[in-house]
Design an enzyme around this catalytic site. Sequence first.
Site, short mmCIF file in Angstrom:
data_model
loop_
_atom_site.label_atom_id
_atom_site.label_comp_id
_atom_site.label_asym_id
_atom_site.label_seq_id
_atom_site.Cartn_x
_atom_site.Cartn_y
_atom_site.Cartn_z
N PRO A 7 10.82 5.29 1.26
CA PRO A 7 10.03 4.24 0.61
C PRO A 7 10.71 2.88 0.69
O PRO A 7 11.92 2.78 0.54
CB PRO A 7 9.91 4.73 -0.83
CG PRO A 7 10.99 5.73 -1.01
CD PRO A 7 11.28 6.30 0.34
N ASP A 8 9.91 1.87 0.95
CA ASP A 8 10.41 0.50 1.00
C ASP A 8 9.53 -0.33 0.07
O ASP A 8 9.42 0.01 -1.10
CB ASP A 8 10.42 -0.01 2.45
CG ASP A 8 11.41 -1.16 2.66
OD1 ASP A 8 11.88 -1.73 1.67
OD2 ASP A 8 11.70 -1.48 3.81
N GLY A 9 8.86 -1.36 0.56
CA GLY A 9 8.04 -2.20 -0.29
C GLY A 9 6.82 -1.47 -0.83
O GLY A 9 6.33 -0.52 -0.22
N ALA A 21 5.13 1.35 1.57
CA ALA A 21 5.50 1.19 2.98
C ALA A 21 6.62 2.19 3.27
O ALA A 21 7.60 2.27 2.51
CB ALA A 21 5.98 -0.23 3.25
N THR A 50 7.90 -2.16 6.34
CA THR A 50 8.75 -2.73 5.29
C THR A 50 8.06 -3.06 3.98
O THR A 50 8.66 -2.94 2.93
CB THR A 50 9.44 -4.01 5.80
OG1 THR A 50 8.43 -4.94 6.21
CG2 THR A 50 10.35 -3.71 6.98
#
Length: 79
Positions: A7-9, A21, A50
């Site tokens: 997991p990112d943004g 994202a 991202t």
Amino acid sequence: PTTLGHPDGMTIDAEDKLWVAMWGGSAVIRFDPLTGDVMQTLSLPAAQVTSCAFGGANLDQLFVTTANVGLSEEALQEQ
């Protein structure tokens, strides 16, 4: 699972669902934050996803950013 990427943004939609994202997962995934269930997966032609955010006049357009960090020239050509 790590097969989804990492997991990112993240962002929340009008139905209070979580969009994440997935770095290394080539996707943005919509989760039900109460159950953790995957509700939808948007596959993308880029590995390093991202961030994501809703925009547009009605906040009904999903904008997604990606990166090319850590990708070989061969991987870049495939994307």
